[in-house]
Design a protein around this motif. Structure first.
Motif, short mmCIF file in Angstrom:
data_model
loop_
_atom_site.label_atom_id
_atom_site.label_comp_id
_atom_site.label_asym_id
_atom_site.label_seq_id
_atom_site.Cartn_x
_atom_site.Cartn_y
_atom_site.Cartn_z
N VAL A 15 0.83 -1.21 0.00
CA VAL A 15 0.00 0.00 0.00
C VAL A 15 0.87 1.26 0.00
O VAL A 15 0.63 2.21 -0.75
CB VAL A 15 -0.97 0.01 1.20
N ASN A 18 2.30 1.66 -3.47
CA ASN A 18 1.26 2.13 -4.41
C ASN A 18 1.00 3.62 -4.24
O ASN A 18 0.85 4.35 -5.22
CB ASN A 18 -0.06 1.40 -4.16
N LEU A 19 0.91 4.01 -2.99
CA LEU A 19 0.60 5.41 -2.71
C LEU A 19 1.71 6.31 -3.24
O LEU A 19 1.45 7.34 -3.87
CB LEU A 19 0.42 5.58 -1.20
N LEU A 21 3.88 5.56 -5.65
CA LEU A 21 3.89 5.48 -7.12
C LEU A 21 2.77 6.35 -7.71
O LEU A 21 2.97 7.05 -8.70
CB LEU A 21 3.75 4.03 -7.57
N GLY A 22 1.61 6.31 -7.07
CA GLY A 22 0.50 7.14 -7.53
C GLY A 22 0.89 8.61 -7.61
O GLY A 22 0.53 9.32 -8.55
N MET A 24 4.09 9.68 -7.86
CA MET A 24 5.20 9.83 -8.81
C MET A 24 4.72 9.97 -10.24
O MET A 24 5.37 10.62 -11.05
CB MET A 24 6.12 8.60 -8.73
N TYR A 25 3.58 9.36 -10.56
CA TYR A 25 3.10 9.39 -11.95
C TYR A 25 2.50 10.75 -12.33
O TYR A 25 2.10 10.95 -13.47
CB TYR A 25 2.02 8.30 -12.15
N ASN A 26 2.41 11.66 -11.35
CA ASN A 26 1.83 12.97 -11.66
C ASN A 26 2.64 13.74 -12.69
O ASN A 26 3.82 13.49 -12.89
CB ASN A 26 1.72 13.81 -10.38
N GLN A 27 1.96 14.67 -13.34
CA GLN A 27 2.63 15.61 -14.25
C GLN A 27 3.44 16.62 -13.44
O GLN A 27 3.06 16.97 -12.34
CB GLN A 27 1.58 16.39 -15.03
N LEU A 57 9.94 9.01 -14.91
CA LEU A 57 9.93 9.49 -13.52
C LEU A 57 10.99 10.58 -13.28
O LEU A 57 11.31 10.89 -12.13
CB LEU A 57 10.12 8.32 -12.55
#
Lengths: 240, 240, 240, 240
Positions: A15, A18-19, A21-22, A24-27, A57
């Motif tokens: 978890v 995931n949090l 990574l969520g 990190m994927y931002n613009q 990344l």
């Protein structure tokens, strides 16, 4: 407070990964402060294969939030751990790593503000309620990034951290203070194991007090607490 | 902390009004908690003609953050003031006004969470450092919306607030506590006049301590402080 | 789409000013692209006394979104207008003004991305449905910041813009294209007067089509349209 | 546009799952529109064990964005697939599932707005450039949630979707239109396999045109495109 209770260390680590990574994927630029220590080991093991070699990344920047200098070493305890646990195996580019250390701690808060502030800070918690280097009796809630003197008791604790050689223990360490940490847009605290169960109850369901430094996080508008069932054992009765 | 210093009460009031209007124009539901008292009078005078009759603000919801019940009255002190100062002259629809009072304070935090949380809470500060009903010696930093007993000293203070008739003073009042306030996405504190200069320095440039309740706001990641030059007099030397 | 209809030009200008000021008061860097032309005159007159001399707005950066170079002049038409209307009377520091012109338009989109993106872009609308320099028959929806050739018909139009001297009219102008504009986090379009009533209906309540370039804004998740009653005349029947 | 290229279907699925989970862990209500079809199978297989039995995800609400009714069936094609792929194996509570169907499509856009809007919409792409039910020649960019008539050619295509029985094919289907989709705060498009390589180039690196419906996504300020290397094959030469 968003409270996430997972079955065991492995799923708690998943978890947390995931949090992160969520985010990190931002613009655009993403600023993350991350933790060394024992708790994040499982999370970094999950993160490494999902971060390594990902050019997409390159917008993600990493910060450490405390540092214990080691006499005679270029890297301190925290940066050495983070390098071993994550930066090196994940091949994070040097220009994306922003070191806090004994020479630049006074510029840390300004430096973070100019970089747009921290999007997220991921922390563990000590059995004494400390977070980052904010041990009971060291910093106050209103403190920014601070220098903390090492007293005799702490010197013994730190001897292990620097590899067992007491002469390498520094006279002080540096840490983002409670006020600095609280400026981040999201706080994430994770903990596992029965030995954390008592402090979790105190920190997040007890009074906000400097004697339990991490209790200050209750005041943050975007706090996520991720626990395994053992660490959550004492708060489960309070949740109904 | 974003610090805004304006020349006088009028321009301080204009900035506070602009900031609120900027929020109100947002898409989707907007939740604002606003303050009664002497400080906001100038701001409401600016807001009223820009809010009255505007159907496009039907997405904006208003909350009070504390209430002193008056024996024998339907409305308490705060709601009566807000009604006179703003809700009535601005013709805010009843369904957009969400009253906190002595009968529903225990549901306030849950009710706010279910409505999506507060986007902004606008507050004044007392010369003793109080914000909302959080006076020194009443609530603690970790408290949610709370009931506070009225002691003899406070009873004398409140006699004026309820119109001079001591028999109307209640045994308690209710207030969003520090933890509840800190959950809002933005805090705005405004103050004017020389009599606030000392507490502004203490609250925002002194230690974070329960003896100065509003000092807790230093810990919020999105705090705006709006002052006139008189209220800023003691902090100006610290800003260079 | 958030639709705001105000009584007249003055109150429309006040809402636009409030909305911009609300953004400017934010913490951290704020990037605004603003418009020249006739529509914003009233708004800048309101903004100037609330911006001039305010050190606390040093975090606000301004961009122009199109430019018509003038042969023999250092500043183009847009920057000259913005300077006269706002930058000079409001004493905006040079380092907060980021000029788009005929020499740097190819870097505009990248430059904006690196600065964190536009928080808001404020635009007018032409009676032909153009926004920025996106006239019907020039750019396409997918275009980034572009160079547009000036044809004979446009040359006659632009002669007035450059002061009546046809020899000063350039061979091309530059503009942020529809795709560039749509990357901003918020779009604000304002218009006043009966001569805009027909195009407002077409642009915001008609089909999304390149023959009415500003119709593309309907697709933005955070669009605010501010009108006076005259400009809203043809859409009022559609709003019940 | 944030472009994420992963090695293969499995790692593409993992990134999509991580991104969704990162959103789901947020505080407060989270509204997600998700896709049926072949592409998401791998992602749902990853999500199911991380969603099933998690009370802490009770804040997450799911929407379908198109529906093909089946004559004589209560559930349409999309909801039936989503139920089989995800809702049932992940044990998503019924009250967290918000069905769009042939009876309520006219209220879909208003219903979403009242629920606070979509935080994220996850979509696949057809080899013809369609997204959701927006096939070339059906909806226009300006369309909200729409009803689309089924013509003879489409009837043949849909016969497979309803289980091979032509008499079950409906006369129309419903879909969120381009304008409705673009109102979401984040768009995520994912695709894998060589058969998608050509359309990916057209949709995201070609002109924005209704003949390639998904090209409209280029205009969104927060678009994430997740591809495996095969689907990215034709755009790789453009990225240097």
């Amino acid at each position: 407070m968003k409270l996430i209770i997972e079955k065991d260390y492995q799923s708690m680590s998943r978890v947390a990964a995931n949090l992160l990574l969520g985010k990190m994927y931002n613009q655009g630029r993403v600023n993350l402060a991350i933790t060394a220590g024992a708790t994040p080991k499982g999370m970094y093991d999950i993160l490494i294969p999902e971060v390594k070699g990902r050019d997409y990344l390159s917008n993600v920047h990493f910060y450490n939030f405390d540092e214990i200098p080691i006499r005679g070493s270029k890297l301190g305890v925290t940066m050495q751990h983070l390098t071993d646990l994550f930066f090196e195996p994940a091949a994070v580019p040097k220009e994306n790593i922003h070191e806090l250390n004994e020479t630049n701690w006074q510029e840390q808060d300004q430096r973070l503000a100019e970089a747009g502030g921290l999007d997220l800070i991921l922390m563990g918690i000590g059995a004494d309620g400390h977070f980052c280097g904010n041990l009971p009796g060291t910093t106050h809630f209103g403190d920014g990034t601070s220098r903390v003197d090492v007293d005799e008791k702490m010197r013994n604790l730190l001897t292990g951290e620097v590899g067992g050689d007491k002469t390498k223990v520094p006279d002080f360490y540096v840490t983002m203070g409670p006020r600095s940490v609280m400026q981040a847009r999201q706080l994430v605290l994770f903990a596992n194991g029965a030995k954390k169960a008592a402090i979790i109850k105190q920190a997040f369901f007890g009074p906000v007090t400097e004697t339990v430094p991490s209790s200050v996080m209750q005041l943050h508008p975007n706090l996520t607490v991720i626990l395994d069932e053992e660490a959550a054992a004492e708060i489960l009765p309070l949740l109904d």
